[in-house]
Write a protein that holds these residues in place. Structure first.
Motif, PDB file in Angstrom:
ATOM      1  N   ILE A  86      84.236 -11.774  -2.929  1.00 40.92           N
ATOM      2  CA  ILE A  86      84.187 -11.261  -4.296  1.00 40.92           C
ATOM      3  C   ILE A  86      85.411 -11.730  -5.088  1.00 40.92           C
ATOM      4  CG2 ILE A  86      85.390  -9.023  -4.061  1.00 40.92           C
ATOM      5  CD1 ILE A  86      83.077  -7.787  -5.685  1.00 40.92           C
ATOM      6  N   ASN A 113      79.021  -8.199 -11.518  1.00 40.44           N
ATOM      7  CA  ASN A 113      77.823  -8.740 -12.176  1.00 40.44           C
ATOM      8  C   ASN A 113      77.928  -8.644 -13.693  1.00 40.44           C
ATOM      9  OD1 ASN A 113      76.058  -9.792 -10.218  1.00 40.44           O
ATOM     10  ND2 ASN A 113      75.419  -7.741  -9.588  1.00 40.44           N
ATOM     11  N   VAL A 138      76.834 -14.350  -6.182  1.00 38.96           N
ATOM     12  CA  VAL A 138      76.688 -12.926  -5.861  1.00 38.96           C
ATOM     13  C   VAL A 138      75.495 -12.738  -4.924  1.00 38.96           C
ATOM     14  CG1 VAL A 138      76.164 -10.640  -6.778  1.00 38.96           C
ATOM     15  CG2 VAL A 138      77.791 -12.120  -7.966  1.00 38.96           C
ATOM     16  N   LEU A 172      77.572 -12.814  -1.577  1.00 36.64           N
ATOM     17  CA  LEU A 172      78.060 -11.440  -1.572  1.00 36.64           C
ATOM     18  C   LEU A 172      77.024 -10.454  -1.035  1.00 36.64           C
ATOM     19  CD1 LEU A 172      80.822 -10.323  -2.401  1.00 36.64           C
ATOM     20  CD2 LEU A 172      79.794  -9.587  -4.545  1.00 36.64           C
ATOM     21  N   VAL A 179      80.152  -4.359  -7.013  1.00 33.95           N
ATOM     22  CA  VAL A 179      79.052  -5.313  -7.220  1.00 33.95           C
ATOM     23  C   VAL A 179      78.524  -5.199  -8.640  1.00 33.95           C
ATOM     24  CG1 VAL A 179      76.713  -5.968  -6.538  1.00 33.95           C
ATOM     25  CG2 VAL A 179      78.382  -5.345  -4.799  1.00 33.95           C
TER      26      VAL A 179
END
Length: 207
Positions: free
Chosen positions: A151, A92, A186, A190, A88
């Motif tokens: 993802i 990002n 995200v 996610l 993650v």
């Protein structure tokens, strides 16, 4: 008359002797029976004790196996969560619309570096998951597979723009919009899955 008395006495004595012998035999039989009964009780008690010992041993082994399995699962889930958090963080950094660029490298090099860091983190996480899938219940397995799928889609949306820009080809509007909206996905797609994974892991560890 004397003959009758003698005969009666003889019969009486014979009866007493017979009764005595009968009682003596009965006593011996009873003693033998009692002795055998005690032996059976003792053997039965020994067998029960041995059986109970075997049961306790099996319980101990099963408890040990369960404990070791739970410990292994805890380690697997702990490592999985660390690797998941790293993916993650790296996605990002890669798709962020605002990036700080270190000195002495170009924007493209900076993008490439973030891309490689994400791909490495993603590979480590997926490999760990595949190798330890057996420790995940079906719900958690499905969540992780969904997470990996999402993802990957976010990465692909951004990578198209990155690749074409690197090749000095102007991306069209649709590709640029996908790259721009990848960062929003995200938090929209996610992170909710990540939250469900965290919830499921907590439930597993509390059992």
């Amino acid at each position: 008359m004397e003959l009758l008395i003698y005969s009666a006495v003889t019969t009486f004595v014979g009866s007493l002797i017979t009764l005595y012998m009968t009682e003596k035999v009965k006593g011996k039989v009873k003693d033998a029976f009692d002795t055998k009964l005690e032996e059976l009780k003792r053997d039965h008690s020994i067998e029960i004790t041995r059986f109970q010992t075997e049961i306790n041993s099996l319980k101990t082994k099963e408890n040990f196996k369960f404990t070791k399995l739970h410990e292994k699962r805890f380690l697997v889930l702990e490592e999985s969560y660390k690797l998941l958090n790293k993916t993650v963080s790296k996605i990002n950094q890669y798709i962020s619309p605002i990036k700080s660029i270190p000195e002495n490298i170009t924007t493209t090099q900076n993008e490439d570096n973030h891309q490689l860091e994400f791909l490495e983190a993603h590979k480590n996480f997926t490999n760990h998951f595949v190798d330890n899938r057996i420790y995940f219940n079906q719900e958690l397995e499905a969540l992780v597979e969904s997470y990996i799928s999402e993802i990957r889609e976010i990465y692909d949306d951004y990578f198209q723009n990155h690749f074409l820009t690197k090749m000095k080809t102007q991306p069209d509007r649709e590709i640029r919009m996908k790259a721009f909206s990848a960062y929003k996905k995200v938090s929209e797609k996610l992170l909710p899955i990540k939250k469900e994974i965290e919830k499921n892991v907590r439930n597993l560890l509390e059992k």
